[in-house]
Design a protein around this motif. Structure first.
Motif, PDB file in Angstrom:
ATOM      1  N   VAL A 128       0.828  -1.210   0.000  1.00 43.93           N
ATOM      2  CA  VAL A 128       0.000   0.000   0.000  1.00 43.93           C
ATOM      3  C   VAL A 128       0.869   1.270   0.000  1.00 43.93           C
ATOM      4  O   VAL A 128       0.621   2.212  -0.750  1.00 43.93           O
ATOM      5  CB  VAL A 128      -0.952  -0.014   1.221  1.00 43.93           C
ATOM      6  CG1 VAL A 128      -1.567   1.341   1.455  1.00 43.93           C
ATOM      7  CG2 VAL A 128      -2.038  -1.064   1.008  1.00 43.93           C
ATOM      8  N   GLU A 129       1.935   1.256   0.823  1.00 40.54           N
ATOM      9  CA  GLU A 129       2.829   2.417   0.846  1.00 40.54           C
ATOM     10  C   GLU A 129       3.506   2.581  -0.502  1.00 40.54           C
ATOM     11  O   GLU A 129       3.691   3.693  -0.996  1.00 40.54           O
ATOM     12  CB  GLU A 129       3.950   2.229   1.877  1.00 40.54           C
ATOM     13  CG  GLU A 129       3.514   2.105   3.300  1.00 40.54           C
ATOM     14  CD  GLU A 129       4.497   1.254   4.099  1.00 40.54           C
ATOM     15  OE1 GLU A 129       4.131   0.872   5.206  1.00 40.54           O
ATOM     16  OE2 GLU A 129       5.602   0.947   3.607  1.00 40.54           O
ATOM     17  N   GLN A 145       2.798   6.518  -6.867  1.00 43.01           N
ATOM     18  CA  GLN A 145       1.817   7.397  -7.493  1.00 43.01           C
ATOM     19  C   GLN A 145       2.304   8.854  -7.459  1.00 43.01           C
ATOM     20  O   GLN A 145       2.255   9.557  -8.471  1.00 43.01           O
ATOM     21  CB  GLN A 145       0.480   7.273  -6.763  1.00 43.01           C
ATOM     22  CG  GLN A 145      -0.628   8.104  -7.364  1.00 43.01           C
ATOM     23  CD  GLN A 145      -1.807   8.273  -6.419  1.00 43.01           C
ATOM     24  OE1 GLN A 145      -1.661   8.237  -5.195  1.00 43.01           O
ATOM     25  NE2 GLN A 145      -2.982   8.441  -6.982  1.00 43.01           N
ATOM     26  N   ILE A 178       2.388   1.705  -3.404  1.00 41.96           N
ATOM     27  CA  ILE A 178       1.432   2.209  -4.393  1.00 41.96           C
ATOM     28  C   ILE A 178       1.290   3.729  -4.281  1.00 41.96           C
ATOM     29  O   ILE A 178       1.389   4.446  -5.274  1.00 41.96           O
ATOM     30  CB  ILE A 178       0.047   1.521  -4.223  1.00 41.96           C
ATOM     31  CG1 ILE A 178       0.138   0.062  -4.674  1.00 41.96           C
ATOM     32  CG2 ILE A 178      -1.040   2.252  -5.013  1.00 41.96           C
ATOM     33  CD1 ILE A 178      -1.091  -0.773  -4.354  1.00 41.96           C
ATOM     34  N   VAL A 179       1.107   4.230  -3.071  1.00 42.71           N
ATOM     35  CA  VAL A 179       0.862   5.673  -2.951  1.00 42.71           C
ATOM     36  C   VAL A 179       2.138   6.484  -3.167  1.00 42.71           C
ATOM     37  O   VAL A 179       2.081   7.590  -3.712  1.00 42.71           O
ATOM     38  CB  VAL A 179       0.175   6.046  -1.608  1.00 42.71           C
ATOM     39  CG1 VAL A 179      -1.233   5.458  -1.569  1.00 42.71           C
ATOM     40  CG2 VAL A 179       0.982   5.615  -0.410  1.00 42.71           C
ATOM     41  N   THR A 180       3.293   5.936  -2.763  1.00 35.36           N
ATOM     42  CA  THR A 180       4.537   6.666  -2.982  1.00 35.36           C
ATOM     43  C   THR A 180       4.869   6.711  -4.470  1.00 35.36           C
ATOM     44  O   THR A 180       5.208   7.754  -5.022  1.00 35.36           O
ATOM     45  CB  THR A 180       5.696   6.023  -2.205  1.00 35.36           C
ATOM     46  OG1 THR A 180       5.343   5.991  -0.825  1.00 35.36           O
ATOM     47  CG2 THR A 180       6.977   6.808  -2.371  1.00 35.36           C
ATOM     48  N   ARG A 188      -7.745  10.338  -7.531  1.00 33.81           N
ATOM     49  CA  ARG A 188      -6.835   9.260  -7.098  1.00 33.81           C
ATOM     50  C   ARG A 188      -5.602   9.841  -6.415  1.00 33.81           C
ATOM     51  O   ARG A 188      -5.107   9.296  -5.441  1.00 33.81           O
ATOM     52  CB  ARG A 188      -6.447   8.385  -8.286  1.00 33.81           C
ATOM     53  CG  ARG A 188      -7.603   7.526  -8.782  1.00 33.81           C
ATOM     54  CD  ARG A 188      -7.162   6.385  -9.684  1.00 33.81           C
ATOM     55  NE  ARG A 188      -8.295   5.486  -9.891  1.00 33.81           N
ATOM     56  CZ  ARG A 188      -9.278   5.716 -10.760  1.00 33.81           C
ATOM     57  NH1 ARG A 188      -9.251   6.790 -11.514  1.00 33.81           N
ATOM     58  NH2 ARG A 188     -10.295   4.876 -10.861  1.00 33.81           N
ATOM     59  N   MET A 189      -5.110  10.984  -6.938  1.00 38.31           N
ATOM     60  CA  MET A 189      -3.982  11.653  -6.280  1.00 38.31           C
ATOM     61  C   MET A 189      -4.396  12.110  -4.877  1.00 38.31           C
ATOM     62  O   MET A 189      -3.622  12.029  -3.931  1.00 38.31           O
ATOM     63  CB  MET A 189      -3.537  12.888  -7.089  1.00 38.31           C
ATOM     64  CG  MET A 189      -2.774  12.603  -8.358  1.00 38.31           C
ATOM     65  SD  MET A 189      -1.221  11.714  -8.094  1.00 38.31           S
ATOM     66  CE  MET A 189      -0.264  12.941  -7.209  1.00 38.31           C
ATOM     67  N   ILE A 217      -6.804   3.234  -6.202  1.00 39.89           N
ATOM     68  CA  ILE A 217      -5.781   3.950  -6.962  1.00 39.89           C
ATOM     69  C   ILE A 217      -5.243   3.046  -8.074  1.00 39.89           C
ATOM     70  O   ILE A 217      -5.064   3.472  -9.212  1.00 39.89           O
ATOM     71  CB  ILE A 217      -4.637   4.394  -6.021  1.00 39.89           C
ATOM     72  CG1 ILE A 217      -5.138   5.490  -5.087  1.00 39.89           C
ATOM     73  CG2 ILE A 217      -3.424   4.886  -6.815  1.00 39.89           C
ATOM     74  CD1 ILE A 217      -4.240   5.764  -3.904  1.00 39.89           C
ATOM     75  N   GLY A 273      -4.576   9.197  -2.548  1.00 39.65           N
ATOM     76  CA  GLY A 273      -3.206   8.689  -2.361  1.00 39.65           C
ATOM     77  C   GLY A 273      -2.453   9.545  -1.360  1.00 39.65           C
ATOM     78  O   GLY A 273      -1.695   9.043  -0.520  1.00 39.65           O
ATOM     79  N   VAL A 333      -3.322   8.684   2.226  1.00 41.24           N
ATOM     80  CA  VAL A 333      -2.666   7.452   2.664  1.00 41.24           C
ATOM     81  C   VAL A 333      -1.170   7.660   2.886  1.00 41.24           C
ATOM     82  O   VAL A 333      -0.595   7.119   3.832  1.00 41.24           O
ATOM     83  CB  VAL A 333      -2.926   6.320   1.644  1.00 41.24           C
ATOM     84  CG1 VAL A 333      -2.200   5.052   2.038  1.00 41.24           C
ATOM     85  CG2 VAL A 333      -4.422   6.053   1.521  1.00 41.24           C
ATOM     86  N   ARG A 334      -0.547   8.479   2.032  1.00 45.58           N
ATOM     87  CA  ARG A 334       0.891   8.754   2.228  1.00 45.58           C
ATOM     88  C   ARG A 334       1.132   9.413   3.576  1.00 45.58           C
ATOM     89  O   ARG A 334       2.070   9.071   4.292  1.00 45.58           O
ATOM     90  CB  ARG A 334       1.412   9.671   1.129  1.00 45.58           C
ATOM     91  CG  ARG A 334       1.939   8.898  -0.063  1.00 45.58           C
ATOM     92  CD  ARG A 334       2.228   9.838  -1.191  1.00 45.58           C
ATOM     93  NE  ARG A 334       3.260  10.787  -0.868  1.00 45.58           N
ATOM     94  CZ  ARG A 334       3.267  12.070  -1.263  1.00 45.58           C
ATOM     95  NH1 ARG A 334       2.277  12.551  -1.966  1.00 45.58           N
ATOM     96  NH2 ARG A 334       4.260  12.851  -0.942  1.00 45.58           N
TER      97      ARG A 334
END
Lengths: 131, 331
Positions: free
Chosen positions: A40-41, A47, A43-45, B228-229, B293, B232, B235-236
């Motif tokens: 999950v980390e 992104q 994926i978001v990083t 989606r950004m 995402i 995201g 979550v980051r």
């Protein structure tokens, strides 16, 4: 999260680092455990990084077509936007945007070039070039 | 002074304070530093943006942990900021040569030992400098497993980065020796402060109400790359390096257990278990968002908003119980 559920998924964005996370051990105590990362980390990083890479790539295409200056490319490569570059250099945003025009950038004084190069962590020579 | 010992931590500021306090005579875990600093938090700050996305904080504002522990443990901390990088570097060298352990606020972008994918322009990172050798500084960065080295020019850039939360070269060091405090008294006060902040801050974007406000914002997101950004980014802020996962909820649970063991005040044990469950809910939120995402699940803003509302309700109940436990604690 139980200690045995702590993800060890070899998250590529950690670059081989391990991070400390907290999880419940078998005796019920919450303890620090090292983790190789969670998807999950990653994926978001990824992104966020890919979005900045896309901006840099698009700016590069425009620079090659003569529509913007190398400055805009380097700004995105340094993961900045106009607002942050303005704060870092102490220049107005509109001046920076003006320096995105290739003819204006070409005539930039050595002092201003130095200021941009320092802010972006580049040499003077690298600032004027895109590869 | 005994030689400095590095310790790995999940969060920079509590990690720095745990190491610094141990170096100055009082062994303190990262969780205790975090909890006594009443650092558990939530804020949705749409007017503070990094790369165009709002700041969402799961921890109290930078330097709050340092300041609270300084007061409570009698560390005699000094704080210095500088006008010019040259002055800042000179002063750092002076303090290191005098044998001080020095804390710094830095940007993470300019630290060369950070993994490239995690180098963003985030300015509120904390680390310790325990010496220098030639043109390298010897650093103990709590979120890194071992000690690291950093060249002078890079550290100077990291200390004098500009932008949101700019550090202005901030350095800090302790001049006193930490004394073992009355843990029950300090603990009770820290619990009260945390509950007050989460339940009763009179601002709609802080605490439980902030979670609700974020839920309303998420609910309005229309499917697309920008949406989606946006998720995201949430979550980051919650899961990336420097949080220990689940927006510090597990870390605070560890503090509650440790405080219970230290003082014998049992009600905190059950609260810790409850908070671990809430932390798991935060991780489920992160997982659900990540799947959307990556398009493994269809984008569903109302579902994410519902999860956030559920979390707001859980945390409202939890902090209410924490507050009651704190009031009932006779010490």
């Amino acid at each position: 999260m139980r200690e045995r559920d702590v993800p060890q998924e070899g998250n590529a964005t950690l670059g081989g680092h391990r991070k400390a996370v907290y999880a419940v051990a078998d005796d019920g105590r919450v303890r620090m455990v090292t983790s190789r990362g969670w998807e999950v980390e990653e994926i978001v990083t990824r992104q966020a990084v890919e979005d900045l890479d896309r901006l840099a790539r698009e700016a590069r295409q425009r620079a090659l077509a003569g529509l913007t200056s190398p400055l805009e490319v380097h700004m995105y490569r340094a993961r900045m936007d106009v607002a942050l570059l303005a704060q870092t250099t102490g220049l107005w945003r509109w001046r920076i945007r003006r320096h995105f025009r290739p003819p204006v950038f070409a005539r930039l004084s050595p002092r201003l070039r130095r200021r941009y190069a320092d802010a972006l962590g580049l040499s003077l020579e690298a600032l004027g070039r895109i590869d | 002074m005994p030689p400095f010992v590095h310790a790995h931590a999940s969060h920079c500021e509590s990690g720095v304070m745990a190491s610094l306090s141990r170096h100055h005579g009082l062994a303190l875990s990262e969780a205790m530093a975090f909890g006594l600093g009443a650092a558990i938090f939530f804020a949705y700050l749409p007017f503070m943006r990094i790369n165009g996305l709002p700041l969402i904080a799961y921890r109290i504002q930078p330097r709050a942990i340092i300041k609270r522990l300084n007061r409570d443990l009698g560390l005699g901390m000094r704080f210095e900021k500088f006008r010019s990088p040259a002055q800042g570097t000179r002063r750092l060298d002076e303090l290191l040569d005098a044998g001080h352990l020095v804390g710094l606020q830095t940007s993470v972008y300019w630290l060369p030992y950070f993994p490239p994918d995690l180098r963003f322009h985030f300015n509120a990172h904390n680390l310790l400098v325990y010496g220098r050798e030639g043109d390298d500084y010897l650093l103990s960065d709590p979120v890194v497993e071992t000690v690291v080295r950093c060249p002078r020019a890079d550290l100077e850039k990291a200390r004098f980065a500009k932008g949101l939360l700019a550090p202005h070269g901030l350095l800090y060091y302790a001049t006193g020796t930490a004394a073992a405090p009355d843990w029950a008294k300090l603990g009770k006060r820290a619990l009260k402060r945390a509950a007050d902040t989460m339940l009763r801050t009179p601002l709609p974007f802080i605490g439980i109400r902030g979670i609700g406000m974020l839920a309303r914002r998420v609910e309005r997101l229309a499917e697309g790359d920008a949406a989606r950004m946006y998720i995201g980014n949430i979550v980051r802020m919650q899961e990336e390096i420097g949080t220990g996962g689940a927006g510090f909820r597990f870390l605070y649970a560890s503090f509650l257990q440790e405080l219970a063991a230290l003082t014998g005040y049992r009600p905190l044990e059950a609260l810790a278990a409850r908070l671990v469950e809430i932390g798991d809910r935060w991780r489920e939120f992160a997982l659900a968002a990540a799947r959307m995402i990556r398009r493994r699940d269809p984008f569903d803003a109302p579902a994410l908003a519902a999860r956030l509302r559920g979390l707001a309700a859980d945390e409202k109940k939890f902090f209410g119980e924490l507050d009651a436990a704190q009031r009932a604690w006779a010490c």
